[in-house]
Design a protein around this motif. Structure first.
Motif, PDB file in Angstrom:
ATOM      1  N   VAL A 242      59.863  25.509 -17.441  1.00  0.00           N
ATOM      2  CA  VAL A 242      58.950  24.912 -16.463  1.00  0.00           C
ATOM      3  C   VAL A 242      57.737  24.350 -17.188  1.00  0.00           C
ATOM      4  CG1 VAL A 242      57.528  25.278 -14.414  1.00  0.00           C
ATOM      5  CG2 VAL A 242      59.702  26.508 -14.665  1.00  0.00           C
ATOM      6  N   VAL A 243      57.426  23.087 -16.882  1.00  0.00           N
ATOM      7  CA  VAL A 243      56.193  22.434 -17.344  1.00  0.00           C
ATOM      8  C   VAL A 243      55.261  22.384 -16.146  1.00  0.00           C
ATOM      9  CG1 VAL A 243      55.172  20.314 -18.251  1.00  0.00           C
ATOM     10  CG2 VAL A 243      57.463  21.035 -19.008  1.00  0.00           C
ATOM     11  N   THR A 244      54.032  22.863 -16.289  1.00  0.00           N
ATOM     12  CA  THR A 244      53.105  22.820 -15.152  1.00  0.00           C
ATOM     13  C   THR A 244      52.174  21.618 -15.272  1.00  0.00           C
ATOM     14  OG1 THR A 244      51.455  24.245 -16.216  1.00  0.00           O
ATOM     15  CG2 THR A 244      53.146  25.318 -14.862  1.00  0.00           C
ATOM     16  N   PHE A 245      51.889  21.021 -14.122  1.00  0.00           N
ATOM     17  CA  PHE A 245      50.955  19.901 -14.063  1.00  0.00           C
ATOM     18  C   PHE A 245      49.914  20.178 -12.988  1.00  0.00           C
ATOM     19  CE2 PHE A 245      49.899  15.882 -11.773  1.00  0.00           C
ATOM     20  CZ  PHE A 245      48.951  15.441 -12.679  1.00  0.00           C
ATOM     21  N   THR A 246      48.653  20.183 -13.390  1.00  0.00           N
ATOM     22  CA  THR A 246      47.541  20.400 -12.470  1.00  0.00           C
ATOM     23  C   THR A 246      46.634  19.174 -12.515  1.00  0.00           C
ATOM     24  OG1 THR A 246      47.623  22.764 -12.981  1.00  0.00           O
ATOM     25  CG2 THR A 246      45.655  21.944 -11.845  1.00  0.00           C
ATOM     26  N   ALA A 247      46.441  18.545 -11.368  1.00  0.00           N
ATOM     27  CA  ALA A 247      45.625  17.326 -11.287  1.00  0.00           C
ATOM     28  C   ALA A 247      44.221  17.665 -10.815  1.00  0.00           C
ATOM     29  CB  ALA A 247      46.274  16.329 -10.337  1.00  0.00           C
ATOM     30  N   ASP A 248      43.232  17.181 -11.544  1.00  0.00           N
ATOM     31  CA  ASP A 248      41.845  17.281 -11.098  1.00  0.00           C
ATOM     32  C   ASP A 248      41.530  16.022 -10.296  1.00  0.00           C
ATOM     33  OD1 ASP A 248      39.165  17.511 -10.645  1.00  0.00           O
ATOM     34  OD2 ASP A 248      38.573  17.652 -12.754  1.00  0.00           O
TER      35      ASP A 248
ATOM     36  N   ALA B  98      64.048  17.495 -13.253  1.00  0.00           N
ATOM     37  CA  ALA B  98      63.563  17.555 -11.878  1.00  0.00           C
ATOM     38  C   ALA B  98      62.053  17.758 -11.852  1.00  0.00           C
ATOM     39  CB  ALA B  98      64.252  18.692 -11.119  1.00  0.00           C
ATOM     40  N   ILE B  99      61.483  17.493 -10.678  1.00  0.00           N
ATOM     41  CA  ILE B  99      60.098  17.860 -10.390  1.00  0.00           C
ATOM     42  C   ILE B  99      60.135  18.825  -9.209  1.00  0.00           C
ATOM     43  CG2 ILE B  99      59.139  15.690 -11.249  1.00  0.00           C
ATOM     44  CD1 ILE B  99      58.826  14.805  -8.299  1.00  0.00           C
ATOM     45  N   SER B 100      59.045  19.567  -9.010  1.00  0.00           N
ATOM     46  CA  SER B 100      58.996  20.522  -7.914  1.00  0.00           C
ATOM     47  C   SER B 100      57.605  20.543  -7.302  1.00  0.00           C
ATOM     48  CB  SER B 100      59.369  21.925  -8.412  1.00  0.00           C
ATOM     49  OG  SER B 100      59.377  22.855  -7.338  1.00  0.00           O
ATOM     50  N   HIS B 101      57.556  20.793  -6.004  1.00  0.00           N
ATOM     51  CA  HIS B 101      56.275  20.856  -5.288  1.00  0.00           C
ATOM     52  C   HIS B 101      56.257  22.074  -4.379  1.00  0.00           C
ATOM     53  CE1 HIS B 101      58.109  19.644  -1.448  1.00  0.00           C
ATOM     54  NE2 HIS B 101      58.786  18.724  -2.124  1.00  0.00           N
ATOM     55  N   GLY B 102      55.071  22.412  -3.889  1.00  0.00           N
ATOM     56  CA  GLY B 102      54.924  23.595  -3.053  1.00  0.00           C
ATOM     57  C   GLY B 102      54.738  23.302  -1.583  1.00  0.00           C
ATOM     58  N   ALA B 103      55.067  22.082  -1.152  1.00  0.00           N
ATOM     59  CA  ALA B 103      54.905  21.725   0.256  1.00  0.00           C
ATOM     60  C   ALA B 103      55.920  22.462   1.117  1.00  0.00           C
ATOM     61  CB  ALA B 103      55.054  20.213   0.433  1.00  0.00           C
ATOM     62  N   THR B 104      55.491  22.860   2.308  1.00  0.00           N
ATOM     63  CA  THR B 104      56.376  23.597   3.203  1.00  0.00           C
ATOM     64  C   THR B 104      57.337  22.664   3.924  1.00  0.00           C
ATOM     65  OG1 THR B 104      55.003  23.456   5.198  1.00  0.00           O
ATOM     66  CG2 THR B 104      54.466  25.189   3.605  1.00  0.00           C
ATOM     67  N   GLY B 105      58.320  23.254   4.570  1.00  0.00           N
ATOM     68  CA  GLY B 105      59.324  22.473   5.280  1.00  0.00           C
ATOM     69  C   GLY B 105      58.883  21.969   6.633  1.00  0.00           C
ATOM     70  N   LYS B 106      57.659  22.303   7.048  1.00  0.00           N
ATOM     71  CA  LYS B 106      57.152  21.841   8.342  1.00  0.00           C
ATOM     72  C   LYS B 106      56.142  20.707   8.205  1.00  0.00           C
ATOM     73  CE  LYS B 106      57.581  25.986  11.251  1.00  0.00           C
ATOM     74  NZ  LYS B 106      56.827  26.937  12.102  1.00  0.00           N
TER      75      LYS B 106
ATOM     76  N   ILE C 272      56.160  30.107  -6.875  1.00  0.00           N
ATOM     77  CA  ILE C 272      57.173  29.070  -7.094  1.00  0.00           C
ATOM     78  C   ILE C 272      57.525  28.978  -8.570  1.00  0.00           C
ATOM     79  CG2 ILE C 272      57.521  26.558  -7.095  1.00  0.00           C
ATOM     80  CD1 ILE C 272      56.037  26.532  -4.388  1.00  0.00           C
ATOM     81  N   LEU C 273      56.523  29.066  -9.433  1.00  0.00           N
ATOM     82  CA  LEU C 273      56.762  29.010 -10.875  1.00  0.00           C
ATOM     83  C   LEU C 273      57.757  30.108 -11.279  1.00  0.00           C
ATOM     84  CD1 LEU C 273      53.899  28.696 -13.538  1.00  0.00           C
ATOM     85  CD2 LEU C 273      56.103  29.747 -13.987  1.00  0.00           C
ATOM     86  N   LYS C 274      57.474  31.333 -10.845  1.00  0.00           N
ATOM     87  CA  LYS C 274      58.365  32.456 -11.177  1.00  0.00           C
ATOM     88  C   LYS C 274      59.742  32.263 -10.556  1.00  0.00           C
ATOM     89  CE  LYS C 274      59.295  36.480 -12.934  1.00  0.00           C
ATOM     90  NZ  LYS C 274      59.360  36.667 -14.412  1.00  0.00           N
ATOM     91  N   TRP C 275      59.785  31.790  -9.327  1.00  0.00           N
ATOM     92  CA  TRP C 275      61.052  31.582  -8.629  1.00  0.00           C
ATOM     93  C   TRP C 275      61.912  30.538  -9.344  1.00  0.00           C
ATOM     94  CZ3 TRP C 275      63.227  27.336  -6.177  1.00  0.00           C
ATOM     95  CH2 TRP C 275      64.317  27.593  -5.331  1.00  0.00           C
ATOM     96  N   LEU C 276      61.289  29.475  -9.840  1.00  0.00           N
ATOM     97  CA  LEU C 276      62.025  28.456 -10.587  1.00  0.00           C
ATOM     98  C   LEU C 276      62.640  29.053 -11.852  1.00  0.00           C
ATOM     99  CD1 LEU C 276      59.561  25.413 -10.313  1.00  0.00           C
ATOM    100  CD2 LEU C 276      61.858  25.548  -9.302  1.00  0.00           C
TER     101      LEU C 276
ATOM    102  N   VAL D 201      59.241  19.899 -13.938  1.00  0.00           N
ATOM    103  CA  VAL D 201      57.789  19.720 -13.944  1.00  0.00           C
ATOM    104  C   VAL D 201      57.283  20.116 -12.562  1.00  0.00           C
ATOM    105  CG1 VAL D 201      55.859  18.146 -14.289  1.00  0.00           C
ATOM    106  CG2 VAL D 201      57.974  17.830 -15.584  1.00  0.00           C
ATOM    107  N   LEU D 202      56.420  21.127 -12.537  1.00  0.00           N
ATOM    108  CA  LEU D 202      55.924  21.686 -11.280  1.00  0.00           C
ATOM    109  C   LEU D 202      54.481  21.249 -11.014  1.00  0.00           C
ATOM    110  CD1 LEU D 202      55.928  23.742  -8.872  1.00  0.00           C
ATOM    111  CD2 LEU D 202      55.233  25.487 -10.554  1.00  0.00           C
ATOM    112  N   ALA D 203      54.231  20.775  -9.797  1.00  0.00           N
ATOM    113  CA  ALA D 203      52.855  20.523  -9.354  1.00  0.00           C
ATOM    114  C   ALA D 203      52.217  21.892  -9.112  1.00  0.00           C
ATOM    115  CB  ALA D 203      52.852  19.692  -8.080  1.00  0.00           C
ATOM    116  N   TYR D 204      51.296  22.276  -9.990  1.00  0.00           N
ATOM    117  CA  TYR D 204      50.816  23.651 -10.046  1.00  0.00           C
ATOM    118  C   TYR D 204      49.311  23.716  -9.822  1.00  0.00           C
ATOM    119  CZ  TYR D 204      50.096  28.379 -11.935  1.00  0.00           C
ATOM    120  OH  TYR D 204      49.773  29.706 -12.091  1.00  0.00           O
TER     121      TYR D 204
END
Length: 408
Positions: free
Chosen positions: A33-39, A115-123, A21-25, A9-12
Protein backbone atom coordinates in the motif's frame (compact mmCIF):
# COMPACT_ATOMS: atom_id res chain seq x y z
CA UNK A 1 -9.57 -10.32 -7.96
CA UNK A 2 -7.34 -10.19 -4.86
CA UNK A 3 -4.58 -12.07 -6.68
CA UNK A 4 -4.55 -9.41 -9.39
CA UNK A 5 -3.79 -6.59 -6.92
CA UNK A 6 -0.11 -6.26 -6.02
CA UNK A 7 0.04 -2.56 -5.18
CA UNK A 8 -2.62 -0.01 -4.20
CA UNK A 9 -2.48 3.78 -3.77
CA UNK A 10 -4.77 4.78 -0.90
CA UNK A 11 -6.25 8.23 -0.30
CA UNK A 12 -5.16 8.44 3.33
CA UNK A 13 -6.15 11.08 5.89
CA UNK A 14 -4.61 9.42 8.92
CA UNK A 15 -8.01 9.25 10.58
CA UNK A 16 -9.72 6.20 12.01
CA UNK A 17 -11.56 5.12 8.85
CA UNK A 18 -8.63 5.29 6.44
CA UNK A 19 -6.25 3.73 8.97
CA UNK A 20 -8.58 0.75 9.21
CA UNK A 21 -8.86 0.66 5.42
CA UNK A 22 -5.06 0.61 5.18
CA UNK A 23 -4.89 -2.47 7.43
CA UNK A 24 -7.84 -4.10 5.66
CA UNK A 25 -6.15 -3.68 2.26
CA UNK A 26 -3.00 -5.33 3.58
CA UNK A 27 -4.95 -8.25 5.01
CA UNK A 28 -7.52 -8.72 2.24
CA UNK A 29 -5.33 -8.23 -0.80
CA UNK A 30 -1.93 -9.09 0.71
CA UNK A 31 -0.59 -6.17 -1.31
CA UNK A 32 1.78 -3.23 -0.94
CA UNK A 33 0.00 0.00 0.00
CA UNK A 34 1.21 3.48 -0.98
CA UNK A 35 -0.48 6.24 1.02
CA UNK A 36 -1.33 9.63 -0.43
CA UNK A 37 -2.38 12.56 1.77
CA UNK A 38 -3.36 15.83 0.08
CA UNK A 39 -2.98 19.17 1.82
CA UNK A 40 -5.93 21.14 0.47
CA UNK A 41 -5.93 23.64 3.30
CA UNK A 42 -7.98 21.58 5.73
CA UNK A 43 -6.18 23.26 8.60
CA UNK A 44 -4.83 20.09 10.20
CA UNK A 45 -1.26 19.01 10.89
CA UNK A 46 -0.50 16.30 8.35
CA UNK A 47 2.69 14.86 9.83
CA UNK A 48 0.69 12.62 12.23
CA UNK A 49 -0.65 10.88 9.11
CA UNK A 50 2.91 10.08 8.09
CA UNK A 51 3.74 8.68 11.52
CA UNK A 52 0.62 6.50 11.57
CA UNK A 53 1.41 5.14 8.11
CA UNK A 54 4.99 4.37 9.19
CA UNK A 55 3.72 2.50 12.27
CA UNK A 56 1.61 0.36 9.97
CA UNK A 57 4.61 -0.61 7.87
CA UNK A 58 4.12 1.71 4.90
CA UNK A 59 7.36 2.48 3.05
CA UNK A 60 6.07 4.82 0.32
CA UNK A 61 4.23 7.71 2.00
CA UNK A 62 3.20 10.72 -0.09
CA UNK A 63 2.10 14.01 1.47
CA UNK A 64 1.66 16.88 -0.99
CA UNK A 65 0.72 20.54 -0.64
CA UNK A 66 -1.88 21.05 -3.37
CA UNK A 67 -3.42 24.28 -2.09
CA UNK A 68 -2.31 26.49 -4.97
CA UNK A 69 -3.30 23.97 -7.64
CA UNK A 70 -6.62 23.42 -5.89
CA UNK A 71 -7.61 27.08 -5.94
CA UNK A 72 -6.01 28.00 -9.28
CA UNK A 73 -7.14 25.06 -11.40
CA UNK A 74 -10.34 23.93 -9.72
CA UNK A 75 -11.91 26.56 -7.43
CA UNK A 76 -11.27 29.60 -9.64
CA UNK A 77 -12.61 28.03 -12.87
CA UNK A 78 -15.73 27.02 -10.95
CA UNK A 79 -16.21 30.54 -9.58
CA UNK A 80 -15.94 32.02 -13.08
CA UNK A 81 -19.23 30.20 -13.63
CA UNK A 82 -20.76 31.48 -10.34
CA UNK A 83 -21.57 27.83 -9.70
CA UNK A 84 -23.97 26.96 -6.89
CA UNK A 85 -25.79 23.63 -6.53
CA UNK A 86 -29.53 23.82 -5.89
CA UNK A 87 -29.24 27.59 -5.66
CA UNK A 88 -27.11 27.82 -2.52
CA UNK A 89 -24.33 25.23 -2.11
CA UNK A 90 -20.86 26.39 -3.22
CA UNK A 91 -19.60 22.84 -3.91
CA UNK A 92 -16.67 22.85 -1.51
CA UNK A 93 -16.43 19.06 -1.14
CA UNK A 94 -17.40 18.29 -4.73
CA UNK A 95 -14.62 20.37 -6.30
CA UNK A 96 -11.87 18.81 -4.14
CA UNK A 97 -12.47 15.21 -5.23
CA UNK A 98 -11.28 15.47 -8.85
CA UNK A 99 -7.91 16.87 -7.75
CA UNK A 100 -7.38 14.18 -5.09
CA UNK A 101 -8.29 11.47 -7.59
CA UNK A 102 -6.09 13.00 -10.27
CA UNK A 103 -3.08 12.70 -7.99
CA UNK A 104 -4.09 9.16 -6.91
CA UNK A 105 -4.13 8.08 -10.55
CA UNK A 106 -0.86 9.87 -11.37
CA UNK A 107 0.92 8.27 -8.41
CA UNK A 108 -0.51 4.87 -9.34
CA UNK A 109 0.89 5.26 -12.85
CA UNK A 110 4.23 6.43 -11.46
CA UNK A 111 4.68 3.50 -9.06
CA UNK A 112 3.07 0.85 -11.24
CA UNK A 113 0.11 0.25 -8.93
CA UNK A 114 -2.79 -1.94 -10.00
CA UNK A 115 -5.46 0.02 -8.16
CA UNK A 116 -6.40 3.07 -6.13
CA UNK A 117 -8.60 3.05 -3.03
CA UNK A 118 -10.77 5.57 -1.20
CA UNK A 119 -12.69 5.70 2.06
CA UNK A 120 -16.02 7.00 0.76
CA UNK A 121 -19.09 5.17 2.01
CA UNK A 122 -21.62 3.38 -0.15
CA UNK A 123 -24.34 5.93 0.61
CA UNK A 124 -22.52 9.11 -0.31
CA UNK A 125 -21.66 11.15 -3.39
CA UNK A 126 -17.89 10.93 -2.94
CA UNK A 127 -17.65 7.34 -4.12
CA UNK A 128 -19.17 8.47 -7.42
CA UNK A 129 -16.84 11.46 -7.72
CA UNK A 130 -13.69 9.42 -7.02
CA UNK A 131 -14.58 6.65 -9.40
CA UNK A 132 -15.96 8.71 -12.30
CA UNK A 133 -12.79 10.81 -12.19
CA UNK A 134 -10.63 7.68 -12.20
CA UNK A 135 -12.60 6.32 -15.16
CA UNK A 136 -12.02 9.54 -17.09
CA UNK A 137 -8.28 9.72 -16.37
CA UNK A 138 -7.28 6.05 -16.64
CA UNK A 139 -9.92 3.62 -17.91
CA UNK A 140 -7.72 0.65 -16.99
CA UNK A 141 -7.24 1.53 -13.32
CA UNK A 142 -9.07 -0.54 -10.72
CA UNK A 143 -10.81 1.18 -7.82
CA UNK A 144 -11.20 -0.52 -4.44
CA UNK A 145 -14.05 0.80 -2.31
CA UNK A 146 -13.81 -1.02 1.06
CA UNK A 147 -17.14 0.28 2.37
CA UNK A 148 -18.81 -1.62 -0.48
CA UNK A 149 -16.75 -4.79 0.05
CA UNK A 150 -16.19 -5.47 3.75
CA UNK A 151 -18.74 -6.61 6.33
CA UNK A 152 -18.20 -3.67 8.70
CA UNK A 153 -21.53 -1.86 8.97
CA UNK A 154 -21.36 0.29 12.10
CA UNK A 155 -19.10 2.61 14.09
CA UNK A 156 -18.95 0.00 16.88
CA UNK A 157 -17.69 -2.67 14.47
CA UNK A 158 -15.15 -0.20 13.09
CA UNK A 159 -13.74 0.46 16.56
CA UNK A 160 -13.72 -3.26 17.39
CA UNK A 161 -11.69 -3.90 14.24
CA UNK A 162 -9.27 -1.12 15.17
CA UNK A 163 -8.72 -2.45 18.68
CA UNK A 164 -8.31 -6.02 17.44
CA UNK A 165 -5.52 -4.86 15.11
CA UNK A 166 -4.00 -2.38 17.58
CA UNK A 167 -4.91 0.64 15.48
CA UNK A 168 -5.00 3.77 17.62
CA UNK A 169 -8.56 4.97 18.27
CA UNK A 170 -8.74 8.67 19.13
CA UNK A 171 -10.67 9.26 22.35
CA UNK A 172 -13.27 11.40 20.62
CA UNK A 173 -14.01 8.48 18.30
CA UNK A 174 -14.92 6.06 21.09
CA UNK A 175 -18.65 5.55 20.88
CA UNK A 176 -20.34 7.54 18.15
CA UNK A 177 -18.80 10.72 16.82
CA UNK A 178 -21.17 13.70 17.11
CA UNK A 179 -20.83 14.50 13.40
CA UNK A 180 -18.59 13.96 10.39
CA UNK A 181 -16.40 16.78 9.08
CA UNK A 182 -14.71 17.33 5.73
CA UNK A 183 -12.60 20.44 5.27
CA UNK A 184 -10.44 22.18 2.70
CA UNK A 185 -9.43 25.72 1.85
CA UNK A 186 -12.83 26.46 0.30
CA UNK A 187 -15.13 25.16 3.05
CA UNK A 188 -15.97 22.90 5.95
CA UNK A 189 -18.77 20.35 5.67
CA UNK A 190 -20.44 18.78 8.70
CA UNK A 191 -22.89 15.89 8.36
CA UNK A 192 -24.41 13.00 10.31
CA UNK A 193 -25.41 12.12 13.87
CA UNK A 194 -26.48 15.30 15.66
CA UNK A 195 -27.34 16.84 12.27
CA UNK A 196 -29.35 13.95 10.84
CA UNK A 197 -32.73 15.29 11.95
CA UNK A 198 -33.42 18.36 9.76
CA UNK A 199 -36.07 19.49 12.26
CA UNK A 200 -33.39 20.03 14.91
CA UNK A 201 -31.37 23.25 15.01
CA UNK A 202 -27.65 22.65 14.50
CA UNK A 203 -25.76 23.30 17.75
CA UNK A 204 -23.32 26.19 17.69
CA UNK A 205 -20.31 23.92 18.29
CA UNK A 206 -20.77 22.48 14.79
CA UNK A 207 -19.45 25.72 13.30
CA UNK A 208 -15.66 25.85 13.14
CA UNK A 209 -14.68 28.46 10.57
CA UNK A 210 -17.14 31.30 11.14
CA UNK A 211 -18.12 33.49 14.07
CA UNK A 212 -21.72 33.51 15.20
CA UNK A 213 -23.13 36.42 13.15
CA UNK A 214 -24.88 37.77 16.25
CA UNK A 215 -21.55 37.87 18.08
CA UNK A 216 -19.56 39.21 15.10
CA UNK A 217 -18.09 42.74 15.23
CA UNK A 218 -20.62 45.55 15.52
CA UNK A 219 -18.62 47.64 13.07
CA UNK A 220 -18.76 46.79 9.34
CA UNK A 221 -15.52 46.10 7.49
CA UNK A 222 -15.04 47.44 3.97
CA UNK A 223 -12.72 45.53 1.62
CA UNK A 224 -11.83 45.71 -2.07
CA UNK A 225 -11.17 42.71 -4.32
CA UNK A 226 -9.35 43.09 -7.62
CA UNK A 227 -10.08 40.93 -10.67
CA UNK A 228 -8.30 40.05 -13.90
CA UNK A 229 -10.01 37.88 -16.55
CA UNK A 230 -12.60 36.69 -14.07
CA UNK A 231 -10.20 35.61 -11.31
CA UNK A 232 -9.60 37.45 -8.06
CA UNK A 233 -5.99 38.65 -7.84
CA UNK A 234 -5.83 41.09 -4.92
CA UNK A 235 -7.42 42.06 -1.61
CA UNK A 236 -7.25 45.68 -0.46
CA UNK A 237 -4.74 46.42 -3.21
CA UNK A 238 -2.32 43.65 -2.23
CA UNK A 239 -1.58 41.07 -4.93
CA UNK A 240 -1.95 37.51 -3.65
CA UNK A 241 -1.57 34.01 -5.06
CA UNK A 242 -4.84 32.06 -5.47
CA UNK A 243 -4.43 30.09 -2.22
CA UNK A 244 -3.22 33.16 -0.30
CA UNK A 245 -6.21 35.14 -1.56
CA UNK A 246 -8.78 32.54 -0.53
CA UNK A 247 -7.07 32.20 2.86
CA UNK A 248 -7.34 35.95 3.36
CA UNK A 249 -11.01 36.02 2.37
CA UNK A 250 -11.69 33.11 4.74
CA UNK A 251 -10.15 35.11 7.56
CA UNK A 252 -12.13 38.26 6.76
CA UNK A 253 -15.42 36.53 6.05
CA UNK A 254 -15.13 34.16 8.99
CA UNK A 255 -14.56 37.02 11.41
CA UNK A 256 -17.87 38.56 10.35
CA UNK A 257 -19.86 35.31 10.34
CA UNK A 258 -20.18 35.17 6.56
CA UNK A 259 -20.85 31.94 4.68
CA UNK A 260 -22.95 29.71 6.94
CA UNK A 261 -25.38 27.35 5.23
CA UNK A 262 -27.74 24.75 6.71
CA UNK A 263 -28.94 22.70 3.74
CA UNK A 264 -31.02 19.64 2.91
CA UNK A 265 -29.68 18.64 -0.50
CA UNK A 266 -30.46 15.98 -3.07
CA UNK A 267 -27.58 13.53 -3.34
CA UNK A 268 -26.74 12.06 -6.74
CA UNK A 269 -27.20 8.55 -5.33
CA UNK A 270 -30.88 9.24 -4.68
CA UNK A 271 -31.39 10.32 -1.07
CA UNK A 272 -31.74 13.63 0.71
CA UNK A 273 -29.00 14.68 3.11
CA UNK A 274 -28.70 17.47 5.68
CA UNK A 275 -25.37 19.24 5.92
CA UNK A 276 -23.98 22.35 7.57
CA UNK A 277 -21.45 24.18 5.43
CA UNK A 278 -19.13 27.10 6.10
CA UNK A 279 -17.71 28.88 3.07
CA UNK A 280 -16.69 32.36 4.24
CA UNK A 281 -14.12 33.22 1.58
CA UNK A 282 -16.13 31.61 -1.20
CA UNK A 283 -19.27 33.53 -0.26
CA UNK A 284 -17.38 36.82 -0.39
CA UNK A 285 -15.72 35.82 -3.66
CA UNK A 286 -19.03 34.90 -5.31
CA UNK A 287 -20.59 38.23 -4.37
CA UNK A 288 -17.55 40.12 -5.66
CA UNK A 289 -17.39 38.16 -8.93
CA UNK A 290 -21.05 38.78 -9.69
CA UNK A 291 -20.44 42.42 -8.82
CA UNK A 292 -17.65 42.87 -11.36
CA UNK A 293 -19.58 40.91 -13.98
CA UNK A 294 -22.56 43.24 -13.53
CA UNK A 295 -20.67 46.08 -15.21
CA UNK A 296 -18.44 44.12 -17.61
CA UNK A 297 -20.69 41.43 -19.12
CA UNK A 298 -23.19 42.11 -21.88
CA UNK A 299 -26.79 41.28 -20.95
CA UNK A 300 -26.98 38.35 -23.36
CA UNK A 301 -23.72 36.86 -22.12
CA UNK A 302 -24.70 37.34 -18.47
CA UNK A 303 -28.11 35.75 -18.92
CA UNK A 304 -26.68 32.83 -20.90
CA UNK A 305 -24.18 32.18 -18.09
CA UNK A 306 -27.03 32.15 -15.58
CA UNK A 307 -28.95 29.68 -17.73
CA UNK A 308 -26.12 27.16 -18.01
CA UNK A 309 -24.87 27.58 -14.44
CA UNK A 310 -27.24 25.01 -12.85
CA UNK A 311 -26.15 22.40 -15.37
CA UNK A 312 -22.47 23.21 -14.79
CA UNK A 313 -22.92 23.05 -11.00
CA UNK A 314 -24.76 19.74 -11.24
CA UNK A 315 -21.94 18.24 -13.31
CA UNK A 316 -19.44 19.13 -10.58
CA UNK A 317 -21.71 17.90 -7.80
CA UNK A 318 -22.28 14.59 -9.58
CA UNK A 319 -18.58 13.95 -10.28
CA UNK A 320 -18.29 14.86 -13.95
CA UNK A 321 -15.46 17.43 -13.71
CA UNK A 322 -13.47 15.61 -16.41
CA UNK A 323 -16.46 15.04 -18.70
CA UNK A 324 -16.49 16.52 -22.22
CA UNK A 325 -19.64 18.52 -21.48
CA UNK A 326 -18.07 20.24 -18.44
CA UNK A 327 -15.00 21.10 -20.53
CA UNK A 328 -17.23 22.49 -23.29
CA UNK A 329 -19.12 24.65 -20.80
CA UNK A 330 -15.83 25.78 -19.27
CA UNK A 331 -14.59 26.97 -22.65
CA UNK A 332 -17.75 29.05 -23.08
CA UNK A 333 -17.50 30.45 -19.57
CA UNK A 334 -13.80 31.31 -19.86
CA UNK A 335 -14.44 33.14 -23.15
CA UNK A 336 -16.92 35.37 -21.33
CA UNK A 337 -14.30 36.42 -18.76
CA UNK A 338 -11.83 38.29 -21.01
CA UNK A 339 -12.98 41.72 -19.86
CA UNK A 340 -14.11 40.78 -16.34
CA UNK A 341 -11.53 42.97 -14.64
CA UNK A 342 -11.51 45.79 -12.12
CA UNK A 343 -12.27 46.26 -8.43
CA UNK A 344 -15.30 45.48 -6.28
CA UNK A 345 -15.94 46.97 -2.85
CA UNK A 346 -17.65 44.69 -0.33
CA UNK A 347 -19.16 45.45 3.07
CA UNK A 348 -18.83 42.61 5.59
CA UNK A 349 -21.25 42.82 8.48
CA UNK A 350 -22.86 40.22 10.76
CA UNK A 351 -23.17 37.38 8.30
CA UNK A 352 -23.57 39.42 5.12
CA UNK A 353 -21.21 40.25 2.27
CA UNK A 354 -22.74 42.98 0.13
CA UNK A 355 -21.36 44.71 -2.94
CA UNK A 356 -21.43 48.48 -2.39
CA UNK A 357 -19.27 49.70 -5.32
CA UNK A 358 -17.59 48.41 -8.46
CA UNK A 359 -15.31 49.84 -11.14
CA UNK A 360 -13.66 48.52 -14.30
CA UNK A 361 -11.63 49.90 -17.22
CA UNK A 362 -13.87 47.70 -19.41
CA UNK A 363 -17.18 48.78 -17.91
CA UNK A 364 -20.27 48.67 -20.14
CA UNK A 365 -22.12 50.93 -17.76
CA UNK A 366 -22.94 54.31 -19.32
CA UNK A 367 -23.91 57.05 -16.91
CA UNK A 368 -24.91 59.18 -19.88
CA UNK A 369 -27.52 56.61 -20.93
CA UNK A 370 -29.12 56.03 -17.53
CA UNK A 371 -28.97 59.52 -16.01
CA UNK A 372 -32.23 61.24 -15.03
CA UNK A 373 -30.56 64.51 -15.96
CA UNK A 374 -29.92 65.83 -19.45
CA UNK A 375 -27.66 63.44 -21.40
CA UNK A 376 -25.71 63.99 -24.57
CA UNK A 377 -28.55 62.82 -26.75
CA UNK A 378 -27.32 59.31 -27.56
CA UNK A 379 -30.66 57.95 -26.31
CA UNK A 380 -33.90 59.26 -27.83
CA UNK A 381 -36.92 58.73 -25.56
CA UNK A 382 -39.20 58.62 -28.60
CA UNK A 383 -37.53 55.38 -29.75
CA UNK A 384 -39.16 53.58 -26.85
CA UNK A 385 -42.61 54.15 -28.36
CA UNK A 386 -41.93 51.95 -31.38
CA UNK A 387 -40.07 49.44 -29.26
CA UNK A 388 -43.08 49.04 -26.97
CA UNK A 389 -45.53 48.94 -29.89
CA UNK A 390 -43.70 46.08 -31.60
CA UNK A 391 -43.29 44.07 -28.39
CA UNK A 392 -46.95 44.62 -27.54
CA UNK A 393 -48.25 43.52 -30.95
CA UNK A 394 -48.47 39.83 -30.09
CA UNK A 395 -50.07 40.61 -26.72
CA UNK A 396 -52.79 42.64 -28.46
CA UNK A 397 -53.39 39.79 -30.93
CA UNK A 398 -53.56 37.27 -28.08
CA UNK A 399 -56.02 39.44 -26.12
CA UNK A 400 -58.23 39.94 -29.19
CA UNK A 401 -58.44 36.19 -29.78
CA UNK A 402 -59.38 35.58 -26.13
CA UNK A 403 -62.09 38.25 -26.30
CA UNK A 404 -63.52 36.67 -29.45
CA UNK A 405 -63.63 33.29 -27.68
CA UNK A 406 -65.40 34.81 -24.68
CA UNK A 407 -62.44 34.43 -22.33
CA UNK A 408 -61.58 37.22 -19.95
Amino acid sequence: MAKDIKKVVLAYSGGLDTSIILKWLQETYNCEVVTFTADLGQGEELEPARKKAELMGIKDIRIEDLREEFVRDFVFPMFRANAVYEGVYLLGTSIARPLITKRLVEIAQEVGADAISHGATGKGNDQVRFELTANALDPAIKVIAPWREWDISSRTQLIDYAEKHQIQVPKDKRGEAPFSVDANLLHTSSEGKVLEDPAEVAPEYVYQRTADPEQAPNTPEIITIGFEKGDAVSVNGVKLSPAELLTKLNELGGKHGVGRLDLVENRFVGMKSRGVYETPGGTVLLAAHRGIESITLDRGAAHLKDEIMPRYAELIYNGFWYSPEREMLQALIDTSQEFVAGEVTIKLYKGSANVIARTSPYSLYSEDLVTFEEGTGSYDHHDAEGFIRLNGLRLKTYAARNKLAGRS
